[in-house]
Design an enzyme around this catalytic site. Structure first.
Site, PDB file in Angstrom:
ATOM      1  N   CYS A   1      11.320  14.454  -8.554  1.00 52.84           N
ATOM      2  CA  CYS A   1      11.566  15.141 -10.187  1.00 52.84           C
ATOM      3  C   CYS A   1      12.051  14.088 -11.227  1.00 52.84           C
ATOM      4  O   CYS A   1      13.100  13.247 -10.693  1.00 52.84           O
ATOM      5  CB  CYS A   1      12.685  16.400  -9.959  1.00 52.84           C
TER       6      CYS A   1
ATOM      7  N   ASN B   1       0.731  -1.173   0.037  1.00 55.18           N
ATOM      8  CA  ASN B   1      -0.039  -0.065  -0.021  1.00 55.18           C
ATOM      9  C   ASN B   1       0.802   1.160   0.058  1.00 55.18           C
ATOM     10  O   ASN B   1       1.971   1.241   0.536  1.00 55.18           O
ATOM     11  CB  ASN B   1      -1.009   0.135   1.110  1.00 55.18           C
ATOM     12  N   VAL B   2       0.169   2.274  -0.658  1.00 54.52           N
ATOM     13  CA  VAL B   2       1.171   3.566  -0.710  1.00 54.52           C
ATOM     14  C   VAL B   2       0.310   4.632   0.176  1.00 54.52           C
ATOM     15  O   VAL B   2       0.794   5.856   0.166  1.00 54.52           O
ATOM     16  CB  VAL B   2       0.874   4.038  -2.264  1.00 54.52           C
TER      17      VAL B   2
ATOM     18  N   HIS C   1       5.918  -0.592  -2.711  1.00 61.16           N
ATOM     19  CA  HIS C   1       5.484   0.231  -3.981  1.00 61.16           C
ATOM     20  C   HIS C   1       5.381   1.519  -3.716  1.00 61.16           C
ATOM     21  O   HIS C   1       4.690   2.396  -4.526  1.00 61.16           O
ATOM     22  CB  HIS C   1       4.060  -0.386  -4.073  1.00 61.16           C
TER      23      HIS C   1
ATOM     24  N   ASN D   1      -8.024 -13.082   4.433  1.00 64.76           N
ATOM     25  CA  ASN D   1      -8.718 -12.470   3.314  1.00 64.76           C
ATOM     26  C   ASN D   1     -10.082 -13.119   3.253  1.00 64.76           C
ATOM     27  O   ASN D   1     -10.116 -14.462   3.294  1.00 64.76           O
ATOM     28  CB  ASN D   1      -7.753 -12.845   2.089  1.00 64.76           C
TER      29      ASN D   1
ATOM     30  N   CYS E   1      14.471  22.694 -11.786  1.00 63.68           N
ATOM     31  CA  CYS E   1      15.136  22.307 -13.021  1.00 63.68           C
ATOM     32  C   CYS E   1      14.448  22.276 -14.087  1.00 63.68           C
ATOM     33  O   CYS E   1      14.728  22.122 -15.368  1.00 63.68           O
ATOM     34  CB  CYS E   1      15.767  21.116 -12.637  1.00 63.68           C
TER      35      CYS E   1
ATOM     36  N   SER F   1      -4.457  -9.837  -3.216  1.00 65.42           N
ATOM     37  CA  SER F   1      -5.059 -10.709  -4.141  1.00 65.42           C
ATOM     38  C   SER F   1      -3.789 -11.616  -4.346  1.00 65.42           C
ATOM     39  O   SER F   1      -4.016 -12.665  -5.139  1.00 65.42           O
ATOM     40  CB  SER F   1      -5.387 -10.103  -5.069  1.00 65.42           C
TER      41      SER F   1
END
Ligand code: NAD
Ligand code: ZN
Length: 244
Positions: free
Chosen positions: A125, A100-101, A117, A210, A147, A186
């Site tokens: 950048c 998970n992010v 992840h 699950n 930049c 999953s």
């Protein structure tokens, strides 16, 4: 049914590794990719979560990430996240590997977290690699670095390599684990889906949580067909009764 006997012999020195996926955040109200939000339903994640998609339409991809960030900032960690943070405080040899992010594990108090992840709240950048973590970009358009390069979210997109050191630490944790939990994933995305198999081959007790069966369920020593927000507080209670 979760049995106390599964954890017989567990003590403070026991090594535990946990892999989590989008399912653990579902009870917080974060949708998984498969049950995507109405607004974005016309796009497949594969069409948005890739470097090619970003370069050909940076503003569209940036806007999708802003939408997901806004959603994640409005929700709270759930009892599953909190139980994992408490389990970590009981067991010093504890590693949490997450796909998970959404940062919800850290917000719940987890400390030893490997974000394989990436993290949706971090950015860098694409041209000079300068980090733009902690900067709140509020606009709908993809921002630019000093930049001139485009700033992108620090998440792993389809077709990209996982952060080398982080994934290596995850494999090490799987190999060393006495207990390995796979929760709310999953188990289709590699190499994450390999981690439970590696842990089991190295001798770990492999437990899967699950509500639905996955390709790994048959291999689990114990498959717990429950939402993680219910199963994990129950496991925490059992561990507390064994350790305290
Ligand atoms: P997935 O969407 O492929 O699978 C989610 C799994 O969670 C399913 O097996 C489902 O049965 C299970 N699940 C549903 N409700 C649950 C509950 N209450 N408790 C426990 N399990 C539950 O997710 P994945 O395996 O993580 O892989 C998809 C990819 O999408 C990952 O790479 C991830 O980075 C990304 N993603 C992340 C988030 C997030 O950060 N919250 C959200 C969407 C997608
Ligand atoms: Zn730059």
């Amino acid at each position: 049914m979760i049995e106390k006997s599964w954890f017989a012999g567990l003590n403070k020195k026991t090594t535990v590794a946990v892999l989590t996926g989008a399912g653990i955040s579902k009870e917080s109200g974060v949708p998984t990719f498969r049950d995507s939000d109405g607004l974005w339903k016309k796009f497949k994640p594969e069409e948005l979560a890739s470097f090619d998609a970003f370069i050909s339409n940076p503003d569209l991809v940036w806007d999708w990430y802003q939408f997901r960030r806004d959603l994640i900032h409005k929700v709270q960690p759930n009892p599953g996240h909190f139980a994992l943070a408490k389990i970590e405080s009981l067991l010093p040899n504890f590693t949490l590997i997450t796909q998970n992010v959404d940062n919800l594990h850290r917000r719940a108090g987890s400390r030893n977290v490997l974000e394989i992840h990436g993290n949706i709240d971090k950015n860098y950048c694409v041209k000079c690699q300068k980090r733009h973590d902690g900067t709140q970009f509020n606009g709908k358009k993809a921002p630019r670095c000093d930049c001139g390069g485009l700033v992108r979210p620090d998440v792993v997109w389809f077709g990209e390599m996982l952060p080398e050191k982080t994934i290596q630490a995850a494999f090490r944790a799987a190999e060393e684990a006495d207990y390995f939990f796979s929760i709310g994933t999953s188990a289709y995305v590699y190499p994450a889906a390999n981690l439970p198999v590696i842990a089991k081959m190295a001798g770990a007790v492999f437990i899967e949580i699950n509500p639905q069966e996955t390709p790994l369920s048959q291999q689990a020593h114990h498959f717990i067909s429950m939402p993680s927000g219910e199963a994990l507080p129950e496991i925490l209670r059992i561990l507390e009764s064994i350790i305290l």
